[in-house]
Enzyme design. Structure first.
Site, PDB file in Angstrom:
ATOM      1  N   TYR A 150      37.559  -6.519 -21.445  1.00  0.00           N
ATOM      2  CA  TYR A 150      37.669  -7.851 -21.393  1.00  0.00           C
ATOM      3  C   TYR A 150      38.974  -8.627 -20.904  1.00  0.00           C
ATOM      4  O   TYR A 150      38.915  -9.453 -20.016  1.00  0.00           O
ATOM      5  CB  TYR A 150      37.696  -8.476 -22.734  1.00  0.00           C
ATOM      6  CG  TYR A 150      37.348  -9.821 -23.055  1.00  0.00           C
ATOM      7  CD1 TYR A 150      35.976 -10.479 -22.771  1.00  0.00           C
ATOM      8  CD2 TYR A 150      38.373 -10.657 -23.362  1.00  0.00           C
ATOM      9  CE1 TYR A 150      36.059 -11.943 -22.883  1.00  0.00           C
ATOM     10  CE2 TYR A 150      38.186 -12.265 -23.779  1.00  0.00           C
ATOM     11  CZ  TYR A 150      36.995 -12.553 -23.392  1.00  0.00           C
ATOM     12  OH  TYR A 150      36.824 -14.186 -23.618  1.00  0.00           O
TER      13      TYR A 150
HETATM   14  N1  NAP Z   1      34.549 -17.367 -28.089  1.00  0.00           N
HETATM   15  C1  NAP Z   1      36.055 -16.930 -27.794  1.00  0.00           C
HETATM   16  O1  NAP Z   1      36.629 -16.739 -28.710  1.00  0.00           O
HETATM   17  C2  NAP Z   1      36.428 -17.309 -26.517  1.00  0.00           C
HETATM   18  C3  NAP Z   1      37.952 -17.321 -26.253  1.00  0.00           C
HETATM   19  C4  NAP Z   1      38.516 -17.602 -25.182  1.00  0.00           C
HETATM   20  C5  NAP Z   1      37.418 -17.481 -24.037  1.00  0.00           C
HETATM   21  N2  NAP Z   1      36.033 -17.477 -24.143  1.00  0.00           N
HETATM   22  C6  NAP Z   1      35.369 -17.520 -22.959  1.00  0.00           C
HETATM   23  O2  NAP Z   1      34.351 -18.638 -23.025  1.00  0.00           O
HETATM   24  C7  NAP Z   1      33.243 -18.390 -22.158  1.00  0.00           C
HETATM   25  C8  NAP Z   1      32.045 -18.809 -22.984  1.00  0.00           C
HETATM   26  O3  NAP Z   1      32.080 -17.923 -24.415  1.00  0.00           O
HETATM   27  P1  NAP Z   1      31.345 -18.309 -25.579  1.00  0.00           P
HETATM   28  O4  NAP Z   1      32.533 -18.003 -26.369  1.00  0.00           O
HETATM   29  O5  NAP Z   1      30.933 -19.599 -25.570  1.00  0.00           O
HETATM   30  O6  NAP Z   1      30.072 -17.281 -25.712  1.00  0.00           O
HETATM   31  P2  NAP Z   1      28.518 -17.387 -25.877  1.00  0.00           P
HETATM   32  O7  NAP Z   1      28.218 -18.370 -26.802  1.00  0.00           O
HETATM   33  O8  NAP Z   1      28.145 -16.007 -25.960  1.00  0.00           O
HETATM   34  O9  NAP Z   1      28.139 -17.958 -24.422  1.00  0.00           O
HETATM   35  C9  NAP Z   1      28.192 -17.262 -23.338  1.00  0.00           C
HETATM   36  C10 NAP Z   1      27.088 -17.540 -22.562  1.00  0.00           C
HETATM   37  O10 NAP Z   1      27.069 -16.735 -21.128  1.00  0.00           O
HETATM   38  C11 NAP Z   1      25.883 -16.738 -20.866  1.00  0.00           C
HETATM   39  N3  NAP Z   1      25.843 -15.529 -20.100  1.00  0.00           N
HETATM   40  C12 NAP Z   1      26.388 -14.084 -20.478  1.00  0.00           C
HETATM   41  N4  NAP Z   1      26.200 -13.541 -19.359  1.00  0.00           N
HETATM   42  C13 NAP Z   1      25.510 -14.180 -18.543  1.00  0.00           C
HETATM   43  C14 NAP Z   1      25.097 -13.827 -17.134  1.00  0.00           C
HETATM   44  N5  NAP Z   1      25.050 -12.411 -16.645  1.00  0.00           N
HETATM   45  N6  NAP Z   1      24.516 -14.850 -16.510  1.00  0.00           N
HETATM   46  C15 NAP Z   1      24.424 -15.861 -16.829  1.00  0.00           C
HETATM   47  N7  NAP Z   1      24.813 -16.189 -18.024  1.00  0.00           N
HETATM   48  C16 NAP Z   1      25.325 -15.259 -18.998  1.00  0.00           C
HETATM   49  C17 NAP Z   1      25.019 -16.584 -22.232  1.00  0.00           C
HETATM   50  O11 NAP Z   1      23.742 -16.806 -21.954  1.00  0.00           O
HETATM   51  P3  NAP Z   1      22.593 -15.727 -21.568  1.00  0.00           P
HETATM   52  O12 NAP Z   1      22.738 -14.715 -22.794  1.00  0.00           O
HETATM   53  O13 NAP Z   1      21.291 -16.694 -21.956  1.00  0.00           O
HETATM   54  O14 NAP Z   1      22.558 -15.498 -20.376  1.00  0.00           O
HETATM   55  C18 NAP Z   1      25.666 -17.441 -23.045  1.00  0.00           C
HETATM   56  O15 NAP Z   1      24.983 -18.834 -23.280  1.00  0.00           O
HETATM   57  C19 NAP Z   1      33.305 -16.797 -21.903  1.00  0.00           C
HETATM   58  O16 NAP Z   1      33.882 -16.750 -20.417  1.00  0.00           O
HETATM   59  C20 NAP Z   1      34.331 -16.184 -22.960  1.00  0.00           C
HETATM   60  O17 NAP Z   1      34.733 -15.227 -22.124  1.00  0.00           O
HETATM   61  C21 NAP Z   1      35.715 -17.409 -25.189  1.00  0.00           C
END
Ligand code: NAP
Length: 234
Positions: A150
């Site tokens: 990651y």
């Molecule tokens: N949560 C945290 O603590 C955190 C902190 C810092 C940064 N982030 C970043 O924020 C972003 C959003 O994450 P989140 O926390 O909101 O997680 P999340 O709720 O799991 O959302 C991630 C989304 O990405 C989509 N996705 C995953 N793989 C994909 C693919 N190959 N093609 C198209 N869509 C895909 C998923 O939908 P499908 O499964 O339907 O494809 C899901 O809707 C990510 O980049 C994550 O690294 C998160």
């Protein structure tokens, strides 16, 4: 914000978590949405009958992403806002991380962003406006044990963003990079360990950060926003 900035907002990962909250905030501001993600149902839930398109696709698939970008361009022309939020996480010591898992994280969190921006940028440059909000992470600047894949994907993305920022100078296309710490989204559901959601940033606060950048006086660009749990990294 100028009127042209009320154009379409393209959000990958728009079906949950951070992407969904940002999409909803942008819809409330009058932006039609183009929502990308692999599963159609969650994208439709986010759109909730509002103005826009759901474009189910895998961001690792260059052709599928290019097709989605063409659909956006046919309907609205250049994207006004782009939020590449699709991503996933995994936790395991490096030596227990399979090459397939490592590649999956890099392909999604790094190459997936590259593919989306590559597909949308030409029209944005022609239009001479637009705004990109890459979703990085505290893990784009710090190491956490078990997070090597990651961290590699997000540090790589930080490099891409740093270079792109320079490439965009003078183009009229803006870039605000977001660096959230632990945020209470479904990303944590399948990760090993005990995670206290109550201590995490609510996804709507990440959306509020986007709105803050959009609302700055046009003379001023908010280049980066760092936000995390008030009690420190989890
Ligand atoms: N949560 C945290 O603590 C955190 C902190 C810092 C940064 N982030 C970043 O924020 C972003 C959003 O994450 P989140 O926390 O909101 O997680 P999340 O709720 O799991 O959302 C991630 C989304 O990405 C989509 N996705 C995953 N793989 C994909 C693919 N190959 N093609 C198209 N869509 C895909 C998923 O939908 P499908 O499964 O339907 O494809 C899901 O809707 C990510 O980049 C994550 O690294 C998160």
């Amino acid at each position: 914000m100028t009127n042209e900035m009320r154009g379409v907002a393209v959000v990958s990962g728009g079906g949950s978590g951070i992407g969904r909250e940002i999409a909803r905030a942008l819809a409330r501001r009058g932006h039609p949405l183009a929502l990308l993600g692999r599963r159609q149902g969650p994208l439709e839930e986010t759109l909730a009958g509002g103005e826009g398109l759901v474009l189910p696709c895998d961001v690792r698939d260059a052709e599928a992403v290019a097709t989605a970008a063409r659909q956006v361009e046919r309907r609205w022309g250049a994207a006004s806002l782009v939020v590449p939020a699709a991503g996933l996480a995994a936790i395991s010591p490096l030596e227990e991380t399979s090459p397939e898992r490592f590649r999956e994280l890099l392909d999604t969190n790094l190459t997936g962003v590259f593919l989306l921006l590559r597909a949308l940028l030409p029209a944005m440059r022609r239009q001479g406006s637009g705004w990109i909000f890459p979703i990085l992470s505290t893990a784009a600047q710090r190491g956490f044990p078990g997070w090597s894949a990651y961290c590699a994907s997000k540090w790589g993305l930080a490099g891409l963003v740093a270079a792109l920022r320079e490439e965009l100078r003078g183009s009229g296309v803006r870039l605000t990079a977001l660096y959230p710490g632990a945020t209470a989204s479904p990303l944590w559901d399948d990760l090993p360990g005990e995670w206290n959601r109550a201590l995490m940033v609510p996804p709507r606060e990440v959306a509020r950060a986007v709105v803050h950048a959009l609302d700055a006086d046009p003379t001023t660009l908010v280049e980066e926003i760092h936000l995390g749990p008030a009690g420190g990294a989890l």
